[in-house]
Design an enzyme around this catalytic site. Structure first.
Site, PDB file in Angstrom:
ATOM      1  N   ASN A 211     -16.684  -4.858  37.707  1.00 42.74           N
ATOM      2  CA  ASN A 211     -15.754  -3.840  37.209  1.00 42.74           C
ATOM      3  C   ASN A 211     -15.546  -2.781  38.288  1.00 42.74           C
ATOM      4  OD1 ASN A 211     -17.732  -1.589  36.751  1.00 42.74           O
ATOM      5  ND2 ASN A 211     -18.612  -3.123  35.374  1.00 42.74           N
ATOM      6  N   ASP A 280     -20.457  -6.017  29.547  1.00 51.24           N
ATOM      7  CA  ASP A 280     -20.827  -6.368  28.181  1.00 51.24           C
ATOM      8  C   ASP A 280     -21.061  -7.874  28.025  1.00 51.24           C
ATOM      9  OD1 ASP A 280     -20.728  -3.760  27.174  1.00 51.24           O
ATOM     10  OD2 ASP A 280     -18.536  -3.829  27.099  1.00 51.24           O
ATOM     11  N   LYS A 290     -20.282 -23.992  44.303  1.00 53.56           N
ATOM     12  CA  LYS A 290     -18.987 -23.331  44.176  1.00 53.56           C
ATOM     13  C   LYS A 290     -18.042 -24.209  43.352  1.00 53.56           C
ATOM     14  CE  LYS A 290     -15.144 -21.585  46.787  1.00 53.56           C
ATOM     15  NZ  LYS A 290     -14.341 -21.766  47.982  1.00 53.56           N
ATOM     16  N   PRO A 306     -27.456  -7.925  27.059  1.00 54.39           N
ATOM     17  CA  PRO A 306     -28.186  -6.951  26.236  1.00 54.39           C
ATOM     18  C   PRO A 306     -27.544  -5.576  26.374  1.00 54.39           C
ATOM     19  CG  PRO A 306     -29.472  -7.579  28.187  1.00 54.39           C
ATOM     20  CD  PRO A 306     -28.276  -8.477  28.138  1.00 54.39           C
ATOM     21  N   ASP A 307     -27.437  -4.823  25.279  1.00 50.87           N
ATOM     22  CA  ASP A 307     -26.980  -3.430  25.361  1.00 50.87           C
ATOM     23  C   ASP A 307     -28.227  -2.580  25.615  1.00 50.87           C
ATOM     24  OD1 ASP A 307     -26.187  -0.794  24.944  1.00 50.87           O
ATOM     25  OD2 ASP A 307     -24.609  -1.385  23.538  1.00 50.87           O
ATOM     26  N   ILE A 308     -28.410  -2.227  26.875  1.00 48.57           N
ATOM     27  CA  ILE A 308     -29.659  -1.574  27.300  1.00 48.57           C
ATOM     28  C   ILE A 308     -29.833  -0.235  26.590  1.00 48.57           C
ATOM     29  CG2 ILE A 308     -31.004  -0.841  29.306  1.00 48.57           C
ATOM     30  CD1 ILE A 308     -28.981  -2.535  31.005  1.00 48.57           C
ATOM     31  N   PHE A 328     -23.019   7.335  28.678  1.00 46.23           N
ATOM     32  CA  PHE A 328     -21.648   7.573  29.118  1.00 46.23           C
ATOM     33  C   PHE A 328     -20.733   6.646  28.326  1.00 46.23           C
ATOM     34  CE2 PHE A 328     -20.862  10.221  32.856  1.00 46.23           C
ATOM     35  CZ  PHE A 328     -22.142  10.687  33.075  1.00 46.23           C
ATOM     36  N   LYS A 342     -20.463   6.217  18.853  1.00 52.01           N
ATOM     37  CA  LYS A 342     -21.446   5.670  19.812  1.00 52.01           C
ATOM     38  C   LYS A 342     -22.714   6.502  19.871  1.00 52.01           C
ATOM     39  CE  LYS A 342     -18.647   3.010  22.779  1.00 52.01           C
ATOM     40  NZ  LYS A 342     -17.859   2.916  23.978  1.00 52.01           N
ATOM     41  N   LYS A 346     -26.032   4.527  18.997  1.00 54.70           N
ATOM     42  CA  LYS A 346     -27.018   4.268  20.057  1.00 54.70           C
ATOM     43  C   LYS A 346     -28.179   5.257  20.015  1.00 54.70           C
ATOM     44  CE  LYS A 346     -23.749   1.840  23.014  1.00 54.70           C
ATOM     45  NZ  LYS A 346     -23.595   1.165  24.295  1.00 54.70           N
TER      46      LYS A 346
HETATM   47  O1  C5P Z   1     -20.696   0.803  24.202  1.00 61.24           O
HETATM   48  P1  C5P Z   1     -20.331   1.143  25.576  1.00 61.24           P
HETATM   49  O2  C5P Z   1     -20.477   0.012  26.546  1.00 61.24           O
HETATM   50  O3  C5P Z   1     -19.026   1.856  25.730  1.00 61.24           O
HETATM   51  O4  C5P Z   1     -21.431   2.248  25.974  1.00 61.24           O
HETATM   52  C1  C5P Z   1     -21.518   2.772  27.243  1.00 61.24           C
HETATM   53  C2  C5P Z   1     -22.903   3.258  27.497  1.00 61.24           C
HETATM   54  O5  C5P Z   1     -23.841   2.212  27.193  1.00 61.24           O
HETATM   55  C3  C5P Z   1     -23.154   3.613  28.932  1.00 61.24           C
HETATM   56  O6  C5P Z   1     -24.080   4.661  28.968  1.00 61.24           O
HETATM   57  C4  C5P Z   1     -23.718   2.309  29.502  1.00 61.24           C
HETATM   58  O7  C5P Z   1     -24.549   2.537  30.628  1.00 61.24           O
HETATM   59  C5  C5P Z   1     -24.513   1.750  28.333  1.00 61.24           C
HETATM   60  N1  C5P Z   1     -24.541   0.289  28.271  1.00 61.24           N
HETATM   61  C6  C5P Z   1     -25.737  -0.369  28.382  1.00 61.24           C
HETATM   62  N2  C5P Z   1     -25.798  -1.746  28.288  1.00 61.24           N
HETATM   63  C7  C5P Z   1     -24.671  -2.452  28.064  1.00 61.24           C
HETATM   64  C8  C5P Z   1     -23.442  -1.801  27.945  1.00 61.24           C
HETATM   65  C9  C5P Z   1     -23.414  -0.422  28.055  1.00 61.24           C
HETATM   66  O8  C5P Z   1     -26.763   0.280  28.588  1.00 61.24           O
HETATM   67  N3  C5P Z   1     -24.748  -3.759  28.002  1.00 61.24           N
END
Ligand code: C5P
Length: 401
Positions: A211, A280, A290, A306-308, A328, A342, A346
């Protein structure tokens, strides 16, 4: 956007070492940041370079002697000592260090130091044997006792051909110490974990999903936290930014690597800021070879990463040690509503939302315009600021929490 060093009066003491040549550039950098620089040279320093170089760069006359028959200025050592906010001595020879440690005042620079109430910063620079000699060690310990900041020399090959400690440090480190001396140390002893940059999710050995995140916001947060006294660990995705002096940086590529490193550091952290733009999704399969143009695959199967941040928000529920957790959110519409959702989902204390549709904010620019939402319902809309100033404002809020 104003510089922290604007109008600051810096007295730059230069002593007789071959490393003088490096400080020429330092003075230029300070002047660029609008500091008012006056240079004082010891007699030995004038044998290496003439004062003309420093006069031209600083825009001020250079002081070389306490007894200058042409000098119209009365008692220069007292005037210079009084007006300085900071006295930086670089390079500082063993001789000057010994003079300062013993309170001697036989030359202009040592007399100024003795007469000044300014912050004093010393960069010892000499042959390694001289640096390691117990006399020098003792003198430096004395200077530290006086409250002077001694910036440790670097190790490496020296102009004299020997290797070891005694080299003048690089400018980014000294610059950081100068900024630090003008910054309240309100994050001292706090352990802070910051993530920055994009993640790269491999498709095959040469391609990835990424990105537009440049990492600038996360790096600005790390640099300013370290400047405010914190112990900072930065988990950084692939970026094109210079490493930050004094910041422990762990390089990662993928979201899963970031996940692993963040969980490793989580227990020690007092504050966590997740400024990284974590992907994501990732390709379900990473091809070993390749993928060829002729291969028939035209679609890519994605699976969630994983959503850390979400995970940290869950982990904090059973954690004993207090935590400030900051996220953020890059939004293109319905910022505030999405942000509130959010923040709650979160389990965060603070959320910085940026509008990625605005040209002067968000990805890969030096400025940002964010709104800060806090758990207790607070909402602060920051004006357009540099990422560094934005970072400072975020820390102001974190300190309040
Ligand atoms: O839900 P969203 O992706 O918009 O949330 C953004 C926040 O979540 C940021 O602080 C980003 O670093 C964190 N994040 C994360 N792991 C992910 C996606 C987003 O920690 N897979």
């Amino acid at each position: 956007m104003s510089s922290l060093l604007a109008e600051k009066k810096i007295l730059f003491g230069i002593t007789g070492s071959i490393a003088i040549y490096k400080t020429v550039d330092w003075i230029r950098s300070l002047v660029k940041e609008e500091a008012q620089v006056k240079v004082v040279m010891t007699e030995a320093a004038t044998r290496f370079v003439t004062g003309l170089t420093f006069a031209a760069l600083s825009g001020n006359r250079v002081y070389e002697s306490m007894f200058d028959p042409l000098d119209q200025e009365l008692i220069p050592h007292i005037n210079l000592a009084r007006e300085a906010d900071l006295i930086l001595i670089a390079p500082a020879t063993a001789q000057t260090i010994a003079r300062l440690a013993h309170g001697l005042a036989e030359d202009l620079l040592s007399a100024i130091v003795l007469a000044s109430r300014a912050k004093i910063m010393i960069c010892p620079t000499m042959n390694s044997q001289m640096y390691n000699h117990p006399a020098t060690k003792q003198n430096l310990a004395t200077l530290k006792k006086y409250g002077y900041t001694v910036i440790e020399p670097e190790s490496g090959l020296m102009a004299c051909g020997e290797e070891g400690p005694g080299r003048l440090p690089e400018w980014p480190m000294v610059h950081k110490k100068i900024l630090e001396s003008f910054t309240p140390q309100d994050l001292r002893d706090k352990s802070i974990l910051i993530t920055a940059g994009p993640t790269h999710e491999p498709i095959d050995p040469v391609r990835f999903l990424g990105n537009r995140s440049s990492g600038k916001m996360g790096y600005a947060l790390a640099a300013t936290a370290s400047r405010r006294g914190a112990d900072v660990t930065l988990v950084s995705g692939p970026v094109n930014l210079a490493p930050l002096p004094g910041v422990k940086t762990i390089q990662v590529k993928t979201a899963r690597e970031m996940h692993h490193e963040v969980l490793n550091c989580f227990n020690d952290a007092d504050i966590v800021i997740k400024a990284a733009a974590v992907a994501d999704f990732r390709p379900e399969i990473e091809a070993d070879q390749k993928i060829k143009k002729s291969d028939s695959a035209t679609s890519l199967n994605l699976i969630p990463n994983p959503d850390i941040l979400f995970e940290l928000g869950q982990l904090r529920k059973t954690r004993k040690k207090p935590l400030v957790l900051v996220g953020f959110a890059a939004e293109s519409d319905n910022h505030l509503e999405e942000g509130r959702r959010k923040l709650k989902e979160k389990n965060l204390d603070l959320l910085a939302i940026n509008d990625i549709m605005a040209a002067d904010s968000g990805f890969d620019v030096d400025t940002n315009r964010i709104t800060l939402l806090s758990r207790n319902g607070g909402e602060e809309e920051l004006p357009l600021l540099s990422k560094e100033e934005t970072a400072m404002r975020i820390w102001d809020q974190v300190v309040k929490l």
